[in-house]
Write an enzyme that holds these catalytic residues in place. Sequence first.
Site, PDB file in Angstrom:
ATOM      1  N   LYS A  40      32.966   3.788 -43.102  1.00 48.14           N
ATOM      2  CA  LYS A  40      32.764   2.461 -43.333  1.00 48.14           C
ATOM      3  C   LYS A  40      31.842   1.922 -42.153  1.00 48.14           C
ATOM      4  CE  LYS A  40      35.006  -2.313 -42.998  1.00 48.14           C
ATOM      5  NZ  LYS A  40      36.175  -3.144 -42.699  1.00 48.14           N
ATOM      6  N   LYS A  51      32.243   2.869 -47.746  1.00 47.49           N
ATOM      7  CA  LYS A  51      31.856   1.324 -47.709  1.00 47.49           C
ATOM      8  C   LYS A  51      30.725   1.178 -47.020  1.00 47.49           C
ATOM      9  CE  LYS A  51      33.915  -3.287 -47.191  1.00 47.49           C
ATOM     10  NZ  LYS A  51      35.084  -4.030 -46.612  1.00 47.49           N
TER      11      LYS A  51
END
Length: 428
Positions: A294, A347
């Site tokens: 992330k 992400k």
Amino acid sequence: MASTVPFSPAKVQMFQATNCHGHAGFGSSFAVPRTGPRPRSVAVRVSSEQEAAATVRAPSGRSIEECEADAVAGRFPAPSCVCQTPKAPDGTPEIRPLDMAKRPRRNRRSPALRAAFQETSISPANLVLPLFIHEGEEDAPIGAMPGCFRLGWQHGLLAEVYKARDVGVNSFVLFPKVPDALKSPTGVEAYNDNGLVPRTIRLLKDKFPDIIVYTDVALDPYSSDGHDGIVRKDGVILNDETVYQLCKQAVSQARAGADVVSPSNMMDGRVGAIRSALDAEGFNDVSIMSYTAKYASSFYGPFREALDSNPRFGDKKTYQMNPANYREALLETAADEAEGADILLVKPGLPYLDIIRLSRDNSALPIAAYQVSGEYSMIKAGGALNMIDEEKVMMESLMCLRRAGADVILTYFARQPPAVLCGMGTAK
């Protein structure tokens, strides 16, 4: 001679597809119910005159035997037309064809051929729909995310899930908009068994027992500081103390019926600690989807507006990854896999296709990609301004994520690809 033909007095009920499952090949099957006794065989006497009358003849009036005899003798009918190559435009140079054994365009020359050799596909099973929920009864539009709403946790939420299931989407991830009065420095509301998320899980599982419910394990929606962890007086995000809170949050969600808990906070050691906490409480079958890579991305802006979860100070760069880093993703992948993650998530999505491929090539676990709010809003804005074809760009972006190696995609567009593939156009 006697022929045996099946005879059945049974009446067969008519059936039809009620949604795109019936005509888009999304794994549906239909049973045709019958009533009455089983079919039985009846002997029917056919006379020689009837048999002769039933001789199959070609459209020209000649029998198959006559046509076969002509073929053996080399007498073939003249073709009805001779296919000719369409004329090239005036001014096209007349040249000898290039001496090439391989011409890749041969496999792209028609829609049927292109479909036959397509390497990547999308189905509803690959899609997870994020749902923003709040305590109110009315749905509230999210200004930075056209077409998305904070859903009333009962009626609006259920209506959205019904619509998704109509096109075959059965996986959902929940993100709560928590009232400011319930936020605190340590995020204790995150593990309230009667909080918004546990109540929503129970509601969904009661109405739709077969759906997959993913949950977000992080403190930022519940933190008065807007960070993913507990903040010390000097601004340092406390790692181990935060992980302790996350374990209680994950257990609370599992107790409510969550199928997959998803730690998104990027605290070190969180996956192993959550796995141990779940197992200790008997939730061995609850999966962990770790936000493995992330990044501290600028693409999250609309999401933070939706949940009012912007950091009250500073940024998240001490725990989220540097967008400039590639090899660091290997460290996170190895750590999360060793700690017991069941799914690895990258992400954002489209700007990080290389990281998705890196994860796919270095792990046998399922790989998830999150097409984040900024990606969604850019496509929506471009479509609204008629600068791009929103539907085609949306489909291409999701196909790229799949091609890079994503098994599942979290996307706010989740209801639309199945409708497009069914030929119904973009779902409303």
